[in-house]
Design a protein around this motif. Structure first.
Motif, short mmCIF file in Angstrom:
data_model
loop_
_atom_site.label_atom_id
_atom_site.label_comp_id
_atom_site.label_asym_id
_atom_site.label_seq_id
_atom_site.Cartn_x
_atom_site.Cartn_y
_atom_site.Cartn_z
N ASN A 12 0.80 -1.23 0.00
CA ASN A 12 0.00 0.00 0.00
C ASN A 12 0.83 1.28 0.00
O ASN A 12 0.29 2.37 0.08
CB ASN A 12 -0.95 0.01 1.20
N LYS A 13 2.15 1.16 -0.09
CA LYS A 13 3.01 2.34 -0.20
C LYS A 13 3.54 2.44 -1.62
O LYS A 13 3.97 1.45 -2.21
CB LYS A 13 4.21 2.22 0.76
N ALA A 15 6.48 4.61 -3.56
CA ALA A 15 7.61 5.45 -3.15
C ALA A 15 8.68 5.48 -4.21
O ALA A 15 8.86 4.54 -4.99
CB ALA A 15 8.19 4.92 -1.83
N ARG A 29 7.08 9.36 -0.44
CA ARG A 29 6.16 8.24 -0.64
C ARG A 29 4.73 8.67 -0.35
O ARG A 29 4.49 9.71 0.26
CB ARG A 29 6.55 7.05 0.23
N ARG A 30 3.80 7.85 -0.80
CA ARG A 30 2.37 8.02 -0.54
C ARG A 30 1.82 6.69 -0.03
O ARG A 30 2.30 5.63 -0.41
CB ARG A 30 1.61 8.42 -1.80
N THR A 31 0.79 6.77 0.81
CA THR A 31 0.17 5.56 1.35
C THR A 31 -1.29 5.48 0.92
O THR A 31 -2.02 6.47 1.02
CB THR A 31 0.23 5.54 2.89
N HIS A 49 -1.78 3.80 -6.86
CA HIS A 49 -0.38 3.99 -7.24
C HIS A 49 -0.25 4.65 -8.61
O HIS A 49 0.59 5.53 -8.82
CB HIS A 49 0.34 2.64 -7.25
N SER A 172 -2.08 3.41 9.89
CA SER A 172 -1.00 2.45 10.16
C SER A 172 -1.46 1.51 11.26
O SER A 172 -1.29 1.80 12.45
CB SER A 172 0.27 3.18 10.60
N ILE A 290 9.67 1.26 7.23
CA ILE A 290 8.47 1.11 6.40
C ILE A 290 8.90 1.18 4.93
O ILE A 290 9.86 1.86 4.57
CB ILE A 290 7.46 2.22 6.73
N ASP A 291 8.16 0.46 4.07
CA ASP A 291 8.49 0.41 2.64
C ASP A 291 8.81 1.80 2.10
O ASP A 291 8.04 2.74 2.30
CB ASP A 291 7.32 -0.18 1.85
N ASN A 292 9.93 1.90 1.39
CA ASN A 292 10.35 3.19 0.85
C ASN A 292 11.17 2.98 -0.42
O ASN A 292 11.68 1.88 -0.68
CB ASN A 292 11.14 3.98 1.89
#
Length: 320
Positions: A12-13, A15, A29-31, A49, A172, A290-292
């Motif tokens: 869901n990220k 980036a 990034r965006r969530t 995305h 989160s 966190i995913d980046n």
């Protein structure tokens, strides 16, 4: 100098990050945020995305003060992850690489987390505990022990069934569970299954699914107690197998990476174990746990400097 841009979008990220010889130049990034109590579906996540990825790309370039000509390689998450979001990122990365005339590199998402952790903490030769929503691994030299760790998110969704939606933010789930756990005072016995280096979480999930309604509705415990108990049990299991891994290979360093890795209680429990063994603990914060995109760029930088390139014919994705 070698500059690599990395595209991440396995869940869901979404980036984009840029790395120049170990220096993080940008990492926006965006969530994708869903309504309370709902998970993120692959199709809807991919749609999100697609809608923002070019904006995030421009932000990354602007923040780094670079233009296309300054980039040496384009890296993207090849997997593992959710199919539709991964495809979205792969298509954009392939397109950008061809438009800019740059080599392309498909990166393993898990390796990205680990390489980012090594870069930020400067850990030399650690035993790595990788904990995230979809993957948990303890890396001992060349051996991986893999299990699934979706239970923190699962508990979040179960709690919404108690008509307390208005109390919790689902930006989160893991973070919210961590905050609730701090207020828990009653420990609920949960299944604890560790056999050597094998860990089973299935009993915990089944127990919570069966007992959550009963325990909460009858007042036997509060939601905070359930969160506290889940964290204490899961993290104790992870600390145990990490310590066993350290003993097997004589390791004196532990590196925690992945989205769950920024949980302060997990870091605290691991820190106690490390202190008892006169070992060092390395961990990062949410910027890099966190995913980046920077983590994909860093893993791509390592690969590119070693002579790796992904041919367009091989630039597919894999969910596993």
């Amino acid at each position: 100098m070698t500059v690599v841009i990395g595209f991440e979008g396995s869940a869901n990220k979404i980036a984009v990050g840029i790395i120049r010889d170990g220096e993080v130049l940008s990492n926006p990034r965006r969530t994708y945020i869903t309504p309370p109590g709902q998970g993120f579906l692959p199709g809807e996540t991919a749609k999100h995305h697609r809608g923002v990825i070019l904006t995030v790309l421009q932000e990354a370039l602007n923040e780094a003060g670079l233009k296309a000509a300054d980039i040496d390689c384009v890296a993207y998450t090849k997997g593992p992850g959710m199919g539709a979001p991964l495809v979205t990122v792969a298509i954009v990365a392939r397109t950008v690489a061809q438009l800019w005339g740059k080599p392309l590199l498909g990166v393993n998402h898990c390796i990205g987390h680990i390489e980012m952790g090594r870069l930020i903490t400067n850990a030399q030769n650690p035993t790595v505990l990788y904990v995230s929503g979809g993957n948990t691994q303890v890396r001992i030299e060349k051996a991986d022990i893999s299990i699934s760790l979706n239970y923190i998110d699962t508990l979040t969704f179960l709690l919404t069934l108690t008509n307390m939606n208005s109390l919790y933010c689902f930006y989160s789930p893991g973070y919210n569970i961590e905050q609730m756990a701090k207020k828990g005072t009653k420990y609920i016995d949960l299944p604890y299954t560790v056999k050597g280096m094998d860990v089973s979480f299935s009993g915990i999930l089944s127990y919570i699914e069966d007992a959550a309604h009963k325990l909460l509705s009858t007042g036997q415990c509060m939601p905070e107690d359930l969160c506290f108990s889940l964290q204490e049990t899961l993290f104790a299991m992870l600390v145990e197998i990490t310590e066993r891994a350290m003993a097997h290979c004589g390791s004196q360093e532990v590196l925690i990476v992945g989205g769950v890795g920024c949980n302060l209680r997990l870091q605290e429990m691991m820190g106690v174990m490390c202190k008892e063994r006169s070992a060092r603990l390395f961990a990062t914060d949410e910027r890099f746990c966190i995913d980046n995109g920077a983590m994909i760029a860093q893993a791509g930088w390592e690969m590119f400097r070693s002579g790796h390139v992904t041919e367009l014919s091989d630039s597919w994705i894999t969910q596993r």
